[in-house]
Scaffold this motif. Structure first.
Motif, PDB file in Angstrom:
ATOM      1  N   LYS A  54       5.544  -5.325  15.894  1.00 36.82           N
ATOM      2  CA  LYS A  54       6.233  -5.261  14.606  1.00 36.82           C
ATOM      3  C   LYS A  54       6.557  -3.821  14.201  1.00 36.82           C
ATOM      4  O   LYS A  54       5.974  -2.877  14.723  1.00 36.82           O
ATOM      5  N   MET A  55       7.468  -3.713  13.257  1.00 37.69           N
ATOM      6  CA  MET A  55       7.721  -2.413  12.665  1.00 37.69           C
ATOM      7  C   MET A  55       6.587  -2.130  11.689  1.00 37.69           C
ATOM      8  O   MET A  55       6.223  -3.005  10.906  1.00 37.69           O
ATOM      9  N   VAL A  69       3.017 -15.999  -3.197  1.00 34.22           N
ATOM     10  CA  VAL A  69       2.813 -14.621  -2.758  1.00 34.22           C
ATOM     11  C   VAL A  69       3.847 -14.289  -1.675  1.00 34.22           C
ATOM     12  O   VAL A  69       3.715 -14.748  -0.536  1.00 34.22           O
ATOM     13  N   ASP A 126      -6.648  -9.513  -6.336  1.00 35.42           N
ATOM     14  CA  ASP A 126      -5.301  -9.149  -6.820  1.00 35.42           C
ATOM     15  C   ASP A 126      -4.472 -10.388  -7.139  1.00 35.42           C
ATOM     16  O   ASP A 126      -3.727 -10.420  -8.122  1.00 35.42           O
ATOM     17  N   ILE A 158       8.402 -13.818   7.813  1.00 36.18           N
ATOM     18  CA  ILE A 158       9.081 -13.081   8.881  1.00 36.18           C
ATOM     19  C   ILE A 158       8.301 -11.867   9.383  1.00 36.18           C
ATOM     20  O   ILE A 158       7.453 -11.321   8.684  1.00 36.18           O
ATOM     21  N   LYS A 159       8.645 -11.521  10.612  1.00 38.73           N
ATOM     22  CA  LYS A 159       8.104 -10.299  11.190  1.00 38.73           C
ATOM     23  C   LYS A 159       9.280  -9.459  11.676  1.00 38.73           C
ATOM     24  O   LYS A 159      10.004  -9.870  12.587  1.00 38.73           O
ATOM     25  N   VAL A 160       9.489  -8.326  11.034  1.00 44.02           N
ATOM     26  CA  VAL A 160      10.559  -7.438  11.473  1.00 44.02           C
ATOM     27  C   VAL A 160      10.020  -6.624  12.652  1.00 44.02           C
ATOM     28  O   VAL A 160       8.991  -5.963  12.536  1.00 44.02           O
ATOM     29  N   ASN A 177      -4.647 -12.944   5.595  1.00 46.35           N
ATOM     30  CA  ASN A 177      -5.229 -12.483   4.328  1.00 46.35           C
ATOM     31  C   ASN A 177      -4.948 -13.475   3.209  1.00 46.35           C
ATOM     32  O   ASN A 177      -5.788 -13.708   2.341  1.00 46.35           O
ATOM     33  N   GLY A 236      10.738  -3.266   7.553  1.00 53.28           N
ATOM     34  CA  GLY A 236       9.757  -4.361   7.593  1.00 53.28           C
ATOM     35  C   GLY A 236       9.265  -4.696   6.185  1.00 53.28           C
ATOM     36  O   GLY A 236       9.221  -5.859   5.795  1.00 53.28           O
ATOM     37  N   MET A 249      -7.971  -8.283  -1.937  1.00 52.86           N
ATOM     38  CA  MET A 249      -6.611  -8.841  -1.959  1.00 52.86           C
ATOM     39  C   MET A 249      -6.603 -10.204  -2.668  1.00 52.86           C
ATOM     40  O   MET A 249      -5.695 -10.508  -3.443  1.00 52.86           O
ATOM     41  N   ARG A 296       0.838  -1.204   0.000  1.00 51.55           N
ATOM     42  CA  ARG A 296       0.000   0.000   0.000  1.00 51.55           C
ATOM     43  C   ARG A 296       0.873   1.255   0.000  1.00 51.55           C
ATOM     44  O   ARG A 296       1.891   1.289   0.690  1.00 51.55           O
TER      45      ARG A 296
HETATM   46  P1  TYM Z   1       1.411  -3.496   3.519  1.00 51.12           P
HETATM   47  O1  TYM Z   1       1.413  -2.344   2.593  1.00 51.12           O
HETATM   48  O2  TYM Z   1       0.953  -3.269   4.924  1.00 51.12           O
HETATM   49  O3  TYM Z   1       2.872  -4.126   3.629  1.00 51.12           O
HETATM   50  C1  TYM Z   1       3.585  -4.475   2.477  1.00 51.12           C
HETATM   51  C2  TYM Z   1       4.435  -5.699   2.705  1.00 51.12           C
HETATM   52  O4  TYM Z   1       5.371  -5.496   3.763  1.00 51.12           O
HETATM   53  C3  TYM Z   1       5.247  -6.552   4.705  1.00 51.12           C
HETATM   54  N1  TYM Z   1       5.522  -6.017   6.061  1.00 51.12           N
HETATM   55  C4  TYM Z   1       6.301  -6.658   6.943  1.00 51.12           C
HETATM   56  N2  TYM Z   1       6.974  -7.823   6.864  1.00 51.12           N
HETATM   57  C5  TYM Z   1       7.690  -8.180   7.948  1.00 51.12           C
HETATM   58  N3  TYM Z   1       7.776  -7.426   9.082  1.00 51.12           N
HETATM   59  C6  TYM Z   1       7.123  -6.247   9.198  1.00 51.12           C
HETATM   60  N4  TYM Z   1       7.217  -5.520  10.280  1.00 51.12           N
HETATM   61  C7  TYM Z   1       6.333  -5.817   8.086  1.00 51.12           C
HETATM   62  N5  TYM Z   1       5.552  -4.742   7.852  1.00 51.12           N
HETATM   63  C8  TYM Z   1       5.062  -4.888   6.599  1.00 51.12           C
HETATM   64  C9  TYM Z   1       3.819  -7.024   4.590  1.00 51.12           C
HETATM   65  O5  TYM Z   1       3.671  -8.325   5.084  1.00 51.12           O
HETATM   66  C10 TYM Z   1       3.606  -6.935   3.101  1.00 51.12           C
HETATM   67  O6  TYM Z   1       4.134  -8.067   2.456  1.00 51.12           O
HETATM   68  N6  TYM Z   1      -2.612  -6.081   2.217  1.00 51.12           N
HETATM   69  C11 TYM Z   1      -1.250  -5.789   1.831  1.00 51.12           C
HETATM   70  C12 TYM Z   1      -1.123  -5.246   0.420  1.00 51.12           C
HETATM   71  C13 TYM Z   1      -1.725  -6.118  -0.624  1.00 51.12           C
HETATM   72  C14 TYM Z   1      -1.230  -7.360  -1.094  1.00 51.12           C
HETATM   73  C15 TYM Z   1      -2.145  -7.790  -2.088  1.00 51.12           C
HETATM   74  C16 TYM Z   1      -0.114  -8.139  -0.769  1.00 51.12           C
HETATM   75  C17 TYM Z   1      -2.857  -5.821  -1.307  1.00 51.12           C
HETATM   76  N7  TYM Z   1      -3.124  -6.842  -2.207  1.00 51.12           N
HETATM   77  C18 TYM Z   1      -1.957  -8.982  -2.786  1.00 51.12           C
HETATM   78  C19 TYM Z   1       0.068  -9.343  -1.478  1.00 51.12           C
HETATM   79  C20 TYM Z   1      -0.849  -9.756  -2.458  1.00 51.12           C
HETATM   80  C21 TYM Z   1      -0.707  -4.765   2.796  1.00 51.12           C
HETATM   81  O7  TYM Z   1      -1.438  -4.015   3.378  1.00 51.12           O
HETATM   82  O8  TYM Z   1       0.630  -4.729   2.883  1.00 51.12           O
END
Ligand code: TYM
Length: 337
Positions: free
Chosen positions: A201-202, A148, A139, A191-193, A157, A23, A136, A15
Motif C-alpha cells: 500500500k501507499m 467510521v 475515539d 479500499i487500499k491505495v 482496528n 492513500g 481508537m 495521525r
Molecule cells: P492513519 O493516520 O494511518 O491513516 C489515516 C487514514 O488513511 C487511510 N489510509 C489508506 N487508505 C487506503 N489506502 C492507503 N494506502 C491508505 N493509507 C492510509 C487509513 O485507513 C485511515 O483511514 N489508527 C488510525 C487513526 C485513528 C482513527 C481513530 C481512525 C485513530 N483513532 C478512530 C478512525 C477512527 C491511523 O493510524 O490512520
C-alpha cells in the motif's frame, strides 16, 4: 434534510505523522467530505496515537497544523463537521483507561498492526502500541459512532472497536454503544491505495507517498519511476502486481475512458508504460494541484486554524462528556453519597 441531532454519527481520524497522501485522501478524507452534509461528523487529528513513535515536540506541532490545514483544504467544512485535535478532548483518555480494564493481553498481542510494528521496531514495543486499538475504540464509541470511514488497513482496528463496544454493552447489560460500521466511499469494499514501488500500500512509513501538497515536478518524477515490467507477451494476459497497481491508481484518478484505453492497449500487447505513466502523472496533478494551492493558502493562517480547533474541541468535548458520564454511571463511578 434531517435535523442534525437525529442524524447518524460518523467518527474518523488521521495521525499527524506527515503530509496527507493519495492513500489518506481516497481511503478516508474523500468520504469525510462526502459524509459531512448528511451525517453528524467528528473528524479529528490523532495526535495521541502518533506518540507511539516519539515525535519531537516541533514535529508534532507542525504535523498537527499541517493535517488541520489539509482537512480544510480538502473541503471539510467546520460549519458542517466538528474538526478537532484528539488531545483537546481528555474525556477520550478517561474512557480509554476504563476500556483497558476489559481489553486482554492475548487479543491485543494478536493484532496484525501490533505484530507488524513490533517486528519493524523491536526496540520500541511500548504499551501505547499494544493498547493502540483501545484508544481508537475510545475515539469512536465516545461519540456513539454509527459509521467510521477508513481505508482497508484499519479494518482490524475497527473490528476491535466493535468488540470492545459489544463487551461493554454485555457487561453492563445496557446497549449504550451502537456498533460502529465501516463506511466506504462507493458502498463497496474498503479500499487500499497501492504504492508505485511494486507491491503493497501507499503509506507514510512505506516511504512511497504521493502527497496532496507535492509539487507537479516531483509527482511526475515519482510516477515516471514507478515499477513496471517488460510488457505483456500474450493477449489478455493477467497483470503482475506492479502493473495492477498502476491500473488501480489510474482507476482512482483518471476518467473511465482513459482506463479503458490503456486496458485495451495492455490486452492487445501494445501498451507503452511510459505513455501510461505520463497520463497518470497528469491526472494526479490535475487532482492535487487545486488542493495544494488551498493548503499553501490556509496553512499560514494560524488564527483561523486555531479558531477551528478551539471551536471543534468545545463541540467534541460536549458530546464526549455526555457519553463518559453515562459510562461512569453504569460502572458505578458516580458518587451516590
Ligand atoms: P492513519 O493516520 O494511518 O491513516 C489515516 C487514514 O488513511 C487511510 N489510509 C489508506 N487508505 C487506503 N489506502 C492507503 N494506502 C491508505 N493509507 C492510509 C487509513 O485507513 C485511515 O483511514 N489508527 C488510525 C487513526 C485513528 C482513527 C481513530 C481512525 C485513530 N483513532 C478512530 C478512525 C477512527 C491511523 O493510524 O490512520
Amino acid at each position: 434534510m434531517t435535523e442534525k441531532k437525529h442524524r447518524k454519527i460518523v467518527v474518523s481520524g488521521i495521525r499527524p505523522t506527515g503530509n496527507l497522501h493519495l492513500g489518506n485522501y481516497f481511503g478516508a478524507v474523500r468520504s469525510f467530505v462526502k459524509m459531512q452534509s448528511e451525517y453528524q461528523c467528528y473528524f479529528f487529528i490523532a495526535d495521541l496515537h502518533s506518540l507511539t513513535t516519539h515525535p519531537t515536540p516541533e514535529n508534532l506541532q507542525s504535523g498537527v497544523k499541517q493535517v488541520l490545514a489539509e482537512y480544510l483544504a480538502c473541503g471539510i467544512d467546520p460549519e458542517q463537521a466538528t474538526i478537532f485535535i484528539q488531545s483537546d478532548v481528555p474525556e477520550v483518555v478517561e474512557l480509554y483507561t476504563l476500556l483497558n480494564m476489559n481489553a486482554y493481553l492475548g487479543e491485543l498481542e494478536r493484532t496484525t498492526s501490533f505484530k507488524e510494528k513490533a517486528r519493524q521496531n523491536p526496540d520500541n514495543v511500548n504499551a501505547g502500541l499494544l493498547t493502540y486499538p483501545v484508544l481508537m475504540a475510545s475515539d469512536i464509541i465516545i461519540h456513539k459512532a454509527n459509521f467510521v470511514p477508513v481505508g482497508k488497513d484499519q479494518q482490524q482496528n475497527l473490528e476491535m472497536a466493535r468488540k470492545f463496544a459489544t463487551r461493554f454493552n454485555h457487561m453492563y447489560g445496557h446497549r449504550l454503544f451502537p456498533l460502529p460500521k465501516p463506511f466506504s466511499f462507493d458502498g463497496k469494499d474498503m479500499i487500499k491505495v497501492p504504492g508505485l514501488d511494486g507491491s503493497g500500500k501507499m503509506g507514510k512509513s512505506e516511504g512511497n507517498g504521493i502527497f496532496l501538497v507535492e509539487e507537479a515536478g516531483s509527482i511526475r518524477k515519482k510516477v515516471m519511476r514507478a515499477v513496471t515490467d517488460s510488457g505483456p507477451t500474450m493477449m489478455n494476459q493477467q497483470k503482475p502486481e506492479p502493473i495492477r497497481n498502476l491500473f488501480t491508481l489510474m482507476g482512482i484518478v483518471s476518467s473511465p475512458e482513459t482506463v479503458a484505453f490503456f486496458e485495451d492497449q495492455y490486452n492487445s500487447c501494445q501498451i507503452r508504460y511510459g505513455d501510461m505513466k505520463k497520463q497518470l502523472a497528469e491526472d494526479i496533478i490535475s487532482f492535487t494541484e487545486p488542493i495544494r494551492e488551498k493548503i499553501l493558502a490556509i496553512r499560514n493562517d494560524e488564527a483561523y486554524l486555531s479558531r477551528v480547533a478551539r471551536e471543534g474541541a468545545d463541540k467534541a468535548r460536549e458530546s464526549a462528556a455526555r457519553t463518559l458520564s453515562e459510562v461512569k454511571k453504569l460502572i458505578g463511578l458516580n458518587r451516590l453519597w
